[in-house]
Design an enzyme around this catalytic site. Structure first.
Site, PDB file in Angstrom:
ATOM      1  N   GLY A 152     -31.550  33.275  93.007  1.00  0.00           N
ATOM      2  CA  GLY A 152     -30.444  32.440  92.553  1.00  0.00           C
ATOM      3  C   GLY A 152     -29.387  32.375  93.632  1.00  0.00           C
ATOM      4  O   GLY A 152     -29.342  33.217  94.535  1.00  0.00           O
ATOM      5  N   GLN A 180     -21.393  30.910  97.733  1.00  0.00           N
ATOM      6  CA  GLN A 180     -22.193  31.573  98.759  1.00  0.00           C
ATOM      7  C   GLN A 180     -22.510  30.635  99.926  1.00  0.00           C
ATOM      8  O   GLN A 180     -22.900  31.106 100.991  1.00  0.00           O
ATOM      9  CB  GLN A 180     -23.481  32.132  98.170  1.00  0.00           C
ATOM     10  CG  GLN A 180     -23.245  33.310  97.226  1.00  0.00           C
ATOM     11  CD  GLN A 180     -24.541  33.882  96.704  1.00  0.00           C
ATOM     12  OE1 GLN A 180     -25.055  33.444  95.676  1.00  0.00           O
ATOM     13  NE2 GLN A 180     -25.102  34.827  97.429  1.00  0.00           N
ATOM     14  N   CYS A 223     -28.635  40.882  96.980  1.00  0.00           N
ATOM     15  CA  CYS A 223     -27.794  39.692  97.019  1.00  0.00           C
ATOM     16  C   CYS A 223     -27.951  39.017  98.372  1.00  0.00           C
ATOM     17  O   CYS A 223     -27.956  39.688  99.416  1.00  0.00           O
ATOM     18  CB  CYS A 223     -26.332  40.079  96.790  1.00  0.00           C
ATOM     19  SG  CYS A 223     -25.184  38.688  96.864  1.00  0.00           S
ATOM     20  N   LEU A 224     -28.057  37.693  98.366  1.00  0.00           N
ATOM     21  CA  LEU A 224     -28.205  36.954  99.614  1.00  0.00           C
ATOM     22  C   LEU A 224     -26.966  37.077 100.490  1.00  0.00           C
ATOM     23  O   LEU A 224     -27.052  36.901 101.708  1.00  0.00           O
ATOM     24  CB  LEU A 224     -28.501  35.484  99.319  1.00  0.00           C
ATOM     25  CG  LEU A 224     -29.800  35.201  98.557  1.00  0.00           C
ATOM     26  CD1 LEU A 224     -29.983  33.701  98.348  1.00  0.00           C
ATOM     27  CD2 LEU A 224     -31.005  35.802  99.273  1.00  0.00           C
ATOM     28  N   HIS A 265     -25.595  38.043  87.369  1.00  0.00           N
ATOM     29  CA  HIS A 265     -25.268  38.207  88.786  1.00  0.00           C
ATOM     30  C   HIS A 265     -24.592  36.958  89.351  1.00  0.00           C
ATOM     31  O   HIS A 265     -23.555  37.047  90.025  1.00  0.00           O
ATOM     32  CB  HIS A 265     -26.564  38.504  89.548  1.00  0.00           C
ATOM     33  CG  HIS A 265     -26.428  38.644  91.028  1.00  0.00           C
ATOM     34  ND1 HIS A 265     -26.588  39.845  91.683  1.00  0.00           N
ATOM     35  CD2 HIS A 265     -26.174  37.727  91.987  1.00  0.00           C
ATOM     36  CE1 HIS A 265     -26.415  39.660  92.982  1.00  0.00           C
ATOM     37  NE2 HIS A 265     -26.173  38.377  93.204  1.00  0.00           N
ATOM     38  N   GLU A 266     -25.163  35.774  89.054  1.00  0.00           N
ATOM     39  CA  GLU A 266     -24.607  34.536  89.611  1.00  0.00           C
ATOM     40  C   GLU A 266     -23.264  34.184  88.956  1.00  0.00           C
ATOM     41  O   GLU A 266     -22.359  33.679  89.632  1.00  0.00           O
ATOM     42  CB  GLU A 266     -25.606  33.389  89.456  1.00  0.00           C
ATOM     43  CG  GLU A 266     -26.955  33.616  90.114  1.00  0.00           C
ATOM     44  CD  GLU A 266     -26.871  33.995  91.586  1.00  0.00           C
ATOM     45  OE1 GLU A 266     -25.886  33.597  92.251  1.00  0.00           O
ATOM     46  OE2 GLU A 266     -27.765  34.701  92.066  1.00  0.00           O
ATOM     47  N   HIS A 270     -20.595  36.039  90.689  1.00  0.00           N
ATOM     48  CA  HIS A 270     -20.182  35.423  91.953  1.00  0.00           C
ATOM     49  C   HIS A 270     -19.023  34.441  91.737  1.00  0.00           C
ATOM     50  O   HIS A 270     -18.066  34.399  92.518  1.00  0.00           O
ATOM     51  CB  HIS A 270     -21.349  34.669  92.590  1.00  0.00           C
ATOM     52  CG  HIS A 270     -22.163  35.487  93.528  1.00  0.00           C
ATOM     53  ND1 HIS A 270     -21.638  36.086  94.660  1.00  0.00           N
ATOM     54  CD2 HIS A 270     -23.489  35.800  93.529  1.00  0.00           C
ATOM     55  CE1 HIS A 270     -22.597  36.737  95.295  1.00  0.00           C
ATOM     56  NE2 HIS A 270     -23.729  36.583  94.641  1.00  0.00           N
TER      57      HIS A 270
END
Length: 219
Positions: A80, A85, A131-132, A173-174, A177
């Site tokens: 995701g 991001q 996480c990216l 998680h998203e 963000h």
């Protein structure tokens, strides 16, 4: 968020925007259309402030942003990706993730709000999470094993997405963000320092892999 599923699998059950579909391409159409953008890394200001509500729906600009987020997520081998991001402070995220039951979930949501889970249904699960925007390290993070998120699609139509297990973790998680929180913020100070040290050691290798994957996708 990062994932660990096998993206070579052919025979999958798939839910797009929460609805089952009979067939779906391995590479989402949005990812096919989109361009890969740079992913912000922990410490960059855009990741550490709450995002703005999406107010302009049904526009070419919003559609292009969704496409680019899918392409960027695919190139980074992510599960995701939130808009901030890639440097856009809007309340929007995308996902392409396969859960523990072999169901692939693909979609996007704007202005997401997580439902409060009733006390009798609240079960925390400790699982590794990456996480990216924190390239490299994974750490154990407690999350609820069920999540319901409400928002709108890129055309402004109401959307309700339900997740269990790993998909529920992704939805939480998203959404974090967009509220200026990374999974690092859910760790102890010692765990956070350890993760950041590991990121410093692995970052270049991870970014090189992403660049190679983008090239393999023709991006």
């Amino acid at each position: 968020m990062t994932h660990g599923f096998d993206d070579t699998a052919q025979d999958r059950r798939v839910r797009v925007q929460g609805e089952p579909v009979e067939s779906y391409p391995r590479l989402a159409p949005e990812a096919e259309r989109g361009a890969v953008r740079r992913i912000a890394v922990v410490g960059e200001e855009v990741l550490h402030r709450p995002c703005r509500e999406v107010t302009d729906f049904g526009t070419p600009e919003l559609a292009r942003l969704v496409d680019d987020m899918f392409a960027t997520n695919q190139a980074a081998d992510g599960a995701g990706l939130a808009a901030n991001q890639i440097g856009v402070d809007l309340r929007l995220f995308v996902w392409d993730i396969t859960d523990e039951w072999g169901i692939r979930h693909v979609g996007h949501i704007a202005n997401p709000v997580l439902d409060e889970v009733p006390a009798g249904y609240r079960r925390l699960v400790d699982e590794y999470e990456g996480c990216l925007s924190v390239p490299g390290p994974y750490r154990v993070v407690p999350r609820l094993d069920r999540a319901v998120v409400r928002g709108r699609d890129k055309n402004g139509d109401p959307l309700v997405i339900e997740g269990r297990g790993y998909f529920a973790r992704c939805l939480q998680h998203e959404t974090d963000h967009l509220n200026d929180r990374l999974y690092l913020d859910r760790l102890t100070r010692r765990e956070r320092r350890s993760a950041l040290r590991e990121m410093g050691e692995s970052r270049d290798e991870v970014l090189a892999r992403r660049a190679a994957r983008a090239r393999s996708l023709g991006k």
